[in-house]
Design a protein around this motif. Structure first.
Motif, PDB file in Angstrom:
ATOM      1  N   LEU A 155       0.831  -1.206   0.000  1.00 55.40           N
ATOM      2  CA  LEU A 155       0.000   0.000   0.000  1.00 55.40           C
ATOM      3  C   LEU A 155       0.863   1.253   0.000  1.00 55.40           C
ATOM      4  CD1 LEU A 155      -2.679  -1.143   2.633  1.00 55.40           C
ATOM      5  CD2 LEU A 155      -3.000  -1.003   0.149  1.00 55.40           C
ATOM      6  N   ARG A 158       2.252   1.506  -3.466  1.00 56.56           N
ATOM      7  CA  ARG A 158       1.187   1.875  -4.408  1.00 56.56           C
ATOM      8  C   ARG A 158       0.907   3.378  -4.326  1.00 56.56           C
ATOM      9  NH1 ARG A 158      -4.858   0.508  -2.631  1.00 56.56           N
ATOM     10  NH2 ARG A 158      -4.270   2.270  -1.289  1.00 56.56           N
ATOM     11  N   LYS A 167      -3.969   8.983  -9.421  1.00 61.71           N
ATOM     12  CA  LYS A 167      -4.619   7.806  -8.855  1.00 61.71           C
ATOM     13  C   LYS A 167      -5.439   7.008  -9.874  1.00 61.71           C
ATOM     14  CE  LYS A 167      -8.509  10.287  -6.672  1.00 61.71           C
ATOM     15  NZ  LYS A 167      -8.258  11.648  -7.210  1.00 61.71           N
ATOM     16  N   ASP A 168      -5.719   7.619 -11.025  1.00 66.36           N
ATOM     17  CA  ASP A 168      -6.465   6.868 -12.027  1.00 66.36           C
ATOM     18  C   ASP A 168      -5.594   5.841 -12.742  1.00 66.36           C
ATOM     19  OD1 ASP A 168      -8.998   8.000 -11.608  1.00 66.36           O
ATOM     20  OD2 ASP A 168      -8.343   9.829 -12.646  1.00 66.36           O
ATOM     21  N   GLN A 190      -4.968  -8.275  -4.282  1.00 67.92           N
ATOM     22  CA  GLN A 190      -6.437  -8.259  -4.359  1.00 67.92           C
ATOM     23  C   GLN A 190      -6.993  -7.132  -3.489  1.00 67.92           C
ATOM     24  OE1 GLN A 190      -6.535 -13.137  -4.648  1.00 67.92           O
ATOM     25  NE2 GLN A 190      -7.966 -12.222  -3.211  1.00 67.92           N
ATOM     26  N   ILE A 191      -6.470  -7.032  -2.287  1.00 72.41           N
ATOM     27  CA  ILE A 191      -6.962  -6.025  -1.342  1.00 72.41           C
ATOM     28  C   ILE A 191      -6.669  -4.613  -1.844  1.00 72.41           C
ATOM     29  CG2 ILE A 191      -6.619  -5.086   0.992  1.00 72.41           C
ATOM     30  CD1 ILE A 191      -6.077  -8.084   1.829  1.00 72.41           C
ATOM     31  N   GLY A 193      -6.265  -3.557  -4.766  1.00 74.84           N
ATOM     32  CA  GLY A 193      -6.855  -3.197  -6.052  1.00 74.84           C
ATOM     33  C   GLY A 193      -5.886  -3.232  -7.226  1.00 74.84           C
ATOM     34  N   HIS A 195      -4.664  -4.862 -10.440  1.00 74.07           N
ATOM     35  CA  HIS A 195      -5.391  -5.736 -11.360  1.00 74.07           C
ATOM     36  C   HIS A 195      -4.680  -7.088 -11.476  1.00 74.07           C
ATOM     37  CE1 HIS A 195      -7.711  -2.278 -13.517  1.00 74.07           C
ATOM     38  NE2 HIS A 195      -7.830  -2.270 -12.198  1.00 74.07           N
ATOM     39  N   PRO A 196      -5.468  -8.160 -11.429  1.00 77.25           N
ATOM     40  CA  PRO A 196      -4.868  -9.500 -11.438  1.00 77.25           C
ATOM     41  C   PRO A 196      -3.917  -9.722 -12.619  1.00 77.25           C
ATOM     42  CG  PRO A 196      -7.256  -9.636 -11.140  1.00 77.25           C
ATOM     43  CD  PRO A 196      -6.939  -8.204 -11.352  1.00 77.25           C
ATOM     44  N   GLN A 319       2.072   7.822   5.443  1.00 78.77           N
ATOM     45  CA  GLN A 319       1.227   8.555   4.494  1.00 78.77           C
ATOM     46  C   GLN A 319       0.066   7.712   4.007  1.00 78.77           C
ATOM     47  OE1 GLN A 319       2.867  11.416   1.454  1.00 78.77           O
ATOM     48  NE2 GLN A 319       4.780  10.565   2.206  1.00 78.77           N
ATOM     49  N   SER A 320       0.303   6.402   3.877  1.00 77.61           N
ATOM     50  CA  SER A 320      -0.770   5.529   3.383  1.00 77.61           C
ATOM     51  C   SER A 320      -1.767   5.162   4.457  1.00 77.61           C
ATOM     52  CB  SER A 320      -0.179   4.235   2.821  1.00 77.61           C
ATOM     53  OG  SER A 320       0.239   4.436   1.516  1.00 77.61           O
ATOM     54  N   LEU A 321      -1.310   5.055   5.689  1.00 74.50           N
ATOM     55  CA  LEU A 321      -2.137   4.399   6.694  1.00 74.50           C
ATOM     56  C   LEU A 321      -2.608   5.304   7.819  1.00 74.50           C
ATOM     57  CD1 LEU A 321      -0.142   1.035   6.916  1.00 74.50           C
ATOM     58  CD2 LEU A 321      -2.333   1.427   5.771  1.00 74.50           C
ATOM     59  N   SER A 322      -2.295   6.584   7.732  1.00 75.84           N
ATOM     60  CA  SER A 322      -2.681   7.404   8.876  1.00 75.84           C
ATOM     61  C   SER A 322      -4.073   8.000   8.720  1.00 75.84           C
ATOM     62  CB  SER A 322      -1.655   8.498   9.134  1.00 75.84           C
ATOM     63  OG  SER A 322      -1.670   9.407   8.080  1.00 75.84           O
TER      64      SER A 322
ATOM     65  N   LEU B 155     -14.221  -4.522   1.174  1.00 72.91           N
ATOM     66  CA  LEU B 155     -13.593  -5.204   0.039  1.00 72.91           C
ATOM     67  C   LEU B 155     -14.593  -6.153  -0.639  1.00 72.91           C
ATOM     68  CD1 LEU B 155     -10.151  -6.052   1.696  1.00 72.91           C
ATOM     69  CD2 LEU B 155     -10.587  -4.257   0.000  1.00 72.91           C
ATOM     70  N   ARG B 158     -16.947  -3.939  -2.519  1.00 79.58           N
ATOM     71  CA  ARG B 158     -16.255  -3.344  -3.676  1.00 79.58           C
ATOM     72  C   ARG B 158     -16.165  -4.354  -4.816  1.00 79.58           C
ATOM     73  NH1 ARG B 158      -9.823  -2.963  -3.345  1.00 79.58           N
ATOM     74  NH2 ARG B 158     -10.242  -5.197  -3.633  1.00 79.58           N
ATOM     75  N   LYS B 167     -13.794  -3.631 -13.464  1.00 77.37           N
ATOM     76  CA  LYS B 167     -12.850  -3.163 -12.435  1.00 77.37           C
ATOM     77  C   LYS B 167     -12.280  -1.785 -12.706  1.00 77.37           C
ATOM     78  CE  LYS B 167      -8.876  -5.911 -14.066  1.00 77.37           C
ATOM     79  NZ  LYS B 167      -9.441  -6.457 -15.311  1.00 77.37           N
ATOM     80  N   LYS B 187      -9.914   4.688   6.731  1.00 75.43           N
ATOM     81  CA  LYS B 187      -8.708   3.879   6.511  1.00 75.43           C
ATOM     82  C   LYS B 187      -9.007   2.713   5.567  1.00 75.43           C
ATOM     83  CE  LYS B 187      -4.821   2.127   9.170  1.00 75.43           C
ATOM     84  NZ  LYS B 187      -4.092   2.400  10.420  1.00 75.43           N
ATOM     85  N   GLN B 190      -9.026   4.062   2.141  1.00 76.05           N
ATOM     86  CA  GLN B 190      -7.666   4.312   1.659  1.00 76.05           C
ATOM     87  C   GLN B 190      -7.038   2.998   1.182  1.00 76.05           C
ATOM     88  OE1 GLN B 190      -6.961   7.796   5.032  1.00 76.05           O
ATOM     89  NE2 GLN B 190      -5.349   6.253   4.853  1.00 76.05           N
TER      90      GLN B 190
END
Lengths: 480, 480
Positions: A155, A158, A167-168, A190-191, A193, A195-196, A319-322, B155, B158, B167, B187, B190
């Motif tokens: 994350l 990403r 972000k697009d 997967q979580i 996002g 793409h597989p 930055q990602s998780l706060s 998730l 989503r 997707k 969170k 995010q």
């Protein structure tokens, strides 16, 4: 919650647990119950009135333990070990006793600070580069499992790249790993996002002992860039789950650096071995990594769960998780003088998990911990020798640590029968309840995994396990 | 791991923990240490040689406990409670003793089956609709925290909508909540890659006691649909963190149903109260929900962590979170006759957390648990009365459960001074170490939160806490 009643009941539970360990060899290692067995044995709803501790303990003995697969049995050789120890158990007790929730520094400064200190200790024991220490821009944090470790760094990576490209563009991000990488990475993708079709799973083969070949990574990255995709993350593994393969960190790290990618090293199992100078070379090149993970709960005597993650740039994680809701604001956090681990992980709440790791390190000391690792590796060598001495079997991948991959050879070299034969052998030995082993598939071959690592395992257990395997193999070959 | 040595050491730890509870009122509730205090007290690296348990316990006493904020103190009134109990502690001990890793049914059938059974028990105690029981298409699962609970259902939701719309449409997905919803949702968004501008945070105000107004939801959904966006998820709350507001589940649920959205109910704190018939009405409308969450570790005597999540369609969760690596394949899983909880959660590994919840339900019984909840609510009423009797204070939001929101009124009604005054009051009482409370902001007003819920709290602690608050208020008003 009366202190004296707690004392009385908890002393009873200590005796129950100690007796469990005393008798652990008497249980079938792999539980032999049938699906749905427990619903028959328990009532349909919770009791209205209290029951006695003795009643509950009787039920644990009669109804629960038969449904337990005994990971602490000395005859447990499946998956990877999940160590329990006296120090780890005491640490869990203390953590459950204090029962605080250490999301922010202020909610128990000792919990945050001990975690920082103990992860610095462990980083030093592993000779990780200084950038991973909490004294600089990096630091360590205890996650629940390696799954959460790879998820949070994925994350962070990403979001770091999306801040640059917008972000697009998430549909263009590509993650790289080998076909030996733990499924935790797939789940993280997967979580997050990803793409597989952008999860590049690079094939390995016996020519590299199933390690990821740097050329294969370079090639994939070049092709993806040419297709307008954005390579951003590599997960390399030191000690893969299937066969403890070791990806070449230095060469892979150089490629990620050239391409501005995040480089994560998953040493969930084998990391523990790297506290021994003679095994440290397996993580050579870790200086190139952005993040590094090892599970103290696997092979480091720390009861589940305790997964140590180090990161060089903690700000990426934060930055990602706060999040910063009003009800959690406080002077220490606002003053930016403290670490709030809530911003380094998925959940808000967190237990005082560093206590058990601290107690393991102190009550055993590094020298004993090294001896502990070496002993398991010697035991695995013993097993490997036994396999080699029996011409009906073969060692199916080079043994590096305490896992031996092996298989029963098909009679008359009929390779098309080999997989079923080994599948049947697995079923057959596990259903004895005498040992528990697991399997994998390596380049199409069904292979048995014998993972040494339970604290109680001694040479006699290895010898006895091999006897079970030989007997069941003989029986199977006889009816073929 | 010698059973007799375990017994000896663990008995010592029992006494240490029991003594901790015996003396818990002697500690400052909120730790008074300064950032970085512990690094001064501990060595720079792990010891080479073992140290004694007594040395470690001495260090816990002298160095760790001063840095602990005592969540189990009867004078703890901050955030929400995080209950410890004898049953919960014993359950943690047993779980740490068995120390298995229950990712798949086969790795300990009892762990999976007890969790299913106990969550069915709790669902029945809460009178949740039958669709949440494990006997149908739904079921319960223990997550670590409410953060993980809302994340996994987000998730699932989503991915369910993306399977329909493709997707690449992730940037169009809209999540709804009120401005009182826990930051866990932000969170989760995010992490799941929901665009921040598509997280619709609907404003609440005192006219609804800060509950989410259905009209405000309808309106937002209509506007978003008109703009080409895709509403897919609502998180409603029963017992918000700031003020225990209760969103109107039935009306909100009807709106989500009309719009084909996932409806999640977060009752992390207040869910426990709903085992009492007189409080059950707060979750009326839960039949409309797709998922429901309550934290047994908050106010239900189960040591942290234990967050119960129920879902009506478990296949949605499993589709989002499953992986199926070769090394985990086994007959029971392939036969589709068992639940593998690894596919219901973020991590692979999981502890035997149902043991403690089972022990809480059995050792206390539902009647005692109801009495326990009612007692705390009575204590909160007592505190509320004390606030009302002092004209210098006001109750700042209606009390529904065991949380009282209140504030000191500014002298001469100078509202511009009110927030700082209450901020200073908070600092002032917390720095005494006699009690620990926290705060929030409601419609711009800085408000103090007094959350009753620690198992050891009695009426005398409420009275003493109020005295501290009054004294500090008097001192502050004197210097104004």
């Amino acid at each position: 919650m009366d202190a004296e009643q707690l004392r009385e009941c908890a002393h009873k539970m200590v005796d129950f647990v100690a007796d469990y360990y005393k008798n652990i060899e008497n249980f079938p290692v792999l539980s032999q119950v049938q699906p749905g067995y427990l619903r028959e044995l328990l009532p349909d709803s919770a009791p209205t009135h209290p029951e006695s501790l003795q009643d509950v303990l009787n039920d644990v003995q009669a109804k629960i333990l038969p449904g337990v697969t005994h990971w602490q049995s000395p005859d447990y050789f499946a998956y990877f070990p999940s160590n329990s120890s006296i120090a780890g158990f005491l640490g869990e007790m203390l953590s459950a006793g204090i029962n605080m929730v250490g999301f922010s520094w202020i909610t128990s400064p000792a919990a945050t600070e001990l975690e920082m200190i103990v992860l610095d200790w462990l980083a030093k024991a592993l000779k990780l580069p200084d950038e991973f220490l909490s004294t600089g821009k990096g630091g360590g944090v205890i996650q629940g499992t390696a799954c959460e470790a790879v998820l949070v760094v994925l994350l962070a990576a990403r979001d770091r790249v999306l801040r640059k490209v917008g972000k697009d563009a998430v549909g263009k991000l590509v993650v790289y790993s080998s076909d030996q990488t733990h499924s935790a990475l797939q789940k993280a993708c997967q979580i997050g996002g990803i793409h597989p079709e952008n999860c590049q799973v690079l094939e390995t083969d016996p020519s590299t002992d199933h390690a990821l070949a740097p050329e294969s990574l370079s090639q994939a990255i070049s092709q993806d860039i040419a297709s307008g995709l954005i390579p951003f993350f590599l997960c390399a593994t030191v000690g893969t789950t299937s066969s403890t393969a070791v990806d070449p960190l230095l060469a892979l790290g150089n490629i990620t650096k050239t391409n501005g990618m995040w480089f994560h090293v998953d040493a969930a199992y084998a990391g523990s071995a790297c506290i021994c100078p003679e095994f440290r070379h397996y993580i050579d090149g870790v200086e190139e990594a952005d993040s590094f993970n090892m599970n103290a709960h696997k092979w480091f005597l720390t009861n589940f769960d305790c997964s140590a993650l180090w990161i060089k740039d903690r700000s990426a994680l934060i930055q990602s998780l706060s999040t910063n809701p009003e009800f959690l604001k406080n002077k220490a956090s606002e003053g930016n003088t403290v670490v709030d681990y809530k911003d380094w992980q998925i959940p808000l709440g967190r237990r005082f998990r560093s206590l058990k790791l601290w107690m393991v390190l102190r009550l055993y000391g590094l020298e004993n911990l090294q001896a502990y690792i070496r002993n398991h590796i010697e035991l695995a060598k013993t097993f490997e020798e036994l396999v080699k001495q029996d011409p009906r079997f073969e060692v199916a991948a080079p043994r590096k640590f305490s896992l031996v991959c092996f298989r029963l050879l098909p009679p008359q070299n009929k390779e098309d029968r080999a997989n079923k034969l080994n599948h049947d052998l697995l079923d057959s030995v596990n259903s004895t309840g005498k040992i528990f082993i697991s399997h994998t598939v390596l380049s199409g071959k069904y292979v048995l995994r014998f993972a040494v690592g339970a604290p109680l395992t001694e040479k006699r257990h290895i010898v006895a396990a091999w006897k079970v395997l030989q007997e069941k193999a003989s029986a199977l070959l006889r009816i073929l």
